[in-house]
Enzyme design. Sequence first.
Site, PDB file in Angstrom:
ATOM      1  CG  ASP A  52      40.866  42.229  36.035  1.00  0.00           C
ATOM      2  OD1 ASP A  52      40.806  41.050  35.437  1.00  0.00           O
ATOM      3  OD2 ASP A  52      39.999  42.938  36.583  1.00  0.00           O
TER       4      ASP A  52
ATOM      5  CB  THR B 294      37.390  37.851  29.611  1.00  0.00           C
ATOM      6  OG1 THR B 294      37.964  38.546  28.856  1.00  0.00           O
ATOM      7  CG2 THR B 294      36.426  37.792  31.174  1.00  0.00           C
TER       8      THR B 294
HETATM    9  N1  LIG Z   1      34.997  29.592  43.644  1.00  0.00           N
HETATM   10  C1  LIG Z   1      33.506  30.728  44.384  1.00  0.00           C
HETATM   11  N2  LIG Z   1      33.673  30.630  45.457  1.00  0.00           N
HETATM   12  C2  LIG Z   1      33.060  30.842  45.677  1.00  0.00           C
HETATM   13  N3  LIG Z   1      32.857  32.665  45.318  1.00  0.00           N
HETATM   14  C3  LIG Z   1      33.563  32.735  43.902  1.00  0.00           C
HETATM   15  C4  LIG Z   1      34.165  31.406  44.189  1.00  0.00           C
HETATM   16  N4  LIG Z   1      34.351  31.568  42.642  1.00  0.00           N
HETATM   17  C5  LIG Z   1      34.088  33.595  42.500  1.00  0.00           C
HETATM   18  N5  LIG Z   1      32.946  33.549  43.596  1.00  0.00           N
HETATM   19  C6  LIG Z   1      32.330  34.860  43.626  1.00  0.00           C
HETATM   20  O1  LIG Z   1      31.686  35.957  41.660  1.00  0.00           O
HETATM   21  C7  LIG Z   1      32.032  36.856  42.561  1.00  0.00           C
HETATM   22  C8  LIG Z   1      33.278  36.796  40.891  1.00  0.00           C
HETATM   23  O2  LIG Z   1      34.720  36.177  41.437  1.00  0.00           O
HETATM   24  P1  LIG Z   1      35.290  37.286  40.336  1.00  0.00           P
HETATM   25  O3  LIG Z   1      35.555  38.455  40.496  1.00  0.00           O
HETATM   26  O4  LIG Z   1      36.825  36.339  40.478  1.00  0.00           O
HETATM   27  O5  LIG Z   1      35.573  36.710  38.939  1.00  0.00           O
HETATM   28  P2  LIG Z   1      36.608  36.931  37.612  1.00  0.00           P
HETATM   29  O6  LIG Z   1      36.810  36.327  36.673  1.00  0.00           O
HETATM   30  O7  LIG Z   1      37.392  38.434  38.503  1.00  0.00           O
HETATM   31  O8  LIG Z   1      35.254  38.126  36.413  1.00  0.00           O
HETATM   32  P3  LIG Z   1      35.907  39.155  35.634  1.00  0.00           P
HETATM   33  O9  LIG Z   1      36.231  38.775  34.950  1.00  0.00           O
HETATM   34  O10 LIG Z   1      34.713  39.361  35.229  1.00  0.00           O
HETATM   35  O11 LIG Z   1      37.154  40.192  36.189  1.00  0.00           O
HETATM   36  C9  LIG Z   1      33.153  37.494  43.853  1.00  0.00           C
HETATM   37  O12 LIG Z   1      32.477  38.457  44.190  1.00  0.00           O
HETATM   38  C10 LIG Z   1      33.599  36.117  44.442  1.00  0.00           C
HETATM   39  O13 LIG Z   1      32.378  36.552  45.383  1.00  0.00           O
HETATM   40 MG   LIG Z   2      38.194  39.789  37.625  1.00  0.00          MG
END
Ligand SMILES: Nc1ncnc2c1ncn2[C@@H]1O[C@H](COP(=O)(O)OP(=O)(O)OP(=O)(O)O)[C@@H](O)[C@H]1O
Ligand SMILES: [Mg+2]
Length: 336
Positions: free
Chosen positions: A119, A168
């Site tokens: 990450d 990001t």
């Molecule tokens: N397409 C989706 N369908 C359902 N829930 C989702 C989806 N995408 C994200 N989520 C929900 O949103 C939350 C955030 O997703 P995630 O942690 O994967 O984001 P990220 O892009 O990794 O964020 P960051 O950049 O902050 O690490 C998760 O807990 C998940 O439950």
């Molecule tokens: Mg993430």
Amino acid sequence: MDTSVHTKFDNSIVLPELANDTIEPHLNLRPKNFDEYPGQERVCENLKVYTQAAKLRGKMLDHCLFHGPPGLGKTTLAGIVAETMGYQIKVTSGPVIERAADLMGILASIESKTILFIDEIHRLPSNVEEILYSAMEDMRLDILIGQGPTARTVKFDLPPFCIIGATTKAGAISAPLRDRFGIQEHLDFYSPESLTKILMRSAKIMNAQLENEAAFLLSTRCRGTPRIANQLLKRILDFALVSNKISIDCDVVNLALKRLGVDSEGLCIMDRDFLKIMKDRYQGGPVGLDAIAAALNEEKSTLEDVYEPYLVYRGFVLRTARGRMLSDLGKNHLDN
Ligand SMILES: Nc1ncnc2c1ncn2[C@@H]1O[C@H](COP(=O)(O)OP(=O)(O)OP(=O)(O)O)[C@@H](O)[C@H]1O
Ligand SMILES: [Mg+2]
């Protein structure tokens, strides 16, 4: 951007676990497979093809890079890819790996058919990053032993493994590292339709009765971001519970959003302050992000990563060569 729980890895390198999102201490709303993951259709369809092709060839999946604003599902997608491929997943992050030896330790103990999820990969120090080059390209670790004229390189073959990087800030990743990711996908803000599906699923998991129109209303107020949608839903459930409402309708959603400071366009207090500073202090710009950050008493990187992307996406803020400018849309929104 995850602030995950940290746990010791077998060779005493600290790894964050792929735990539930920190905003979900009680229930895991994180989808486990593509069917549970609405939105990002193009990305998902591509990944389904790449995972199926890797399986048909009996080869490891190519290294993947997922980029896009926070909370859009990059970490979730890494878990889904691992599940689809039947691989185990080890999770770490750029800021945690401080020294080259840390990464070597992780790679040396990696097992066959493992995804190493990194990450915030843009925050890997450059000397650490260089170790990844041969590991990713040749599945080999070059370890330098000794110093000076007696120094020698020992080559260490690695089992088949796959790296999934998430960031990001795709632009902050060096070109040599970026080029070693055979699969690169950008995640964008979600449509209200996809967010409505996500909210209905989350409500079901949380045993809450969410009316369809209420889910759609909320989907238009959560900055196109599933993480924010789930966070708001939880707070709305609090309001519903306290006011003895069994079913979540548009009235409860409107009431809760007002109390939470979320406006008709889904902007939060910080978003509006961002726009107000531009309008009141800088006559709509152009103004540099540093100046806005100083006025808001906020880190520039937080504004850049968390708040600005959605304001730009919605057209409230324009990024120009001379700085940020408040658009007519942004001005009108503040005036209403
Ligand atoms: N397409 C989706 N369908 C359902 N829930 C989702 C989806 N995408 C994200 N989520 C929900 O949103 C939350 C955030 O997703 P995630 O942690 O994967 O984001 P990220 O892009 O990794 O964020 P960051 O950049 O902050 O690490 C998760 O807990 C998940 O439950
Ligand atoms: Mg993430």
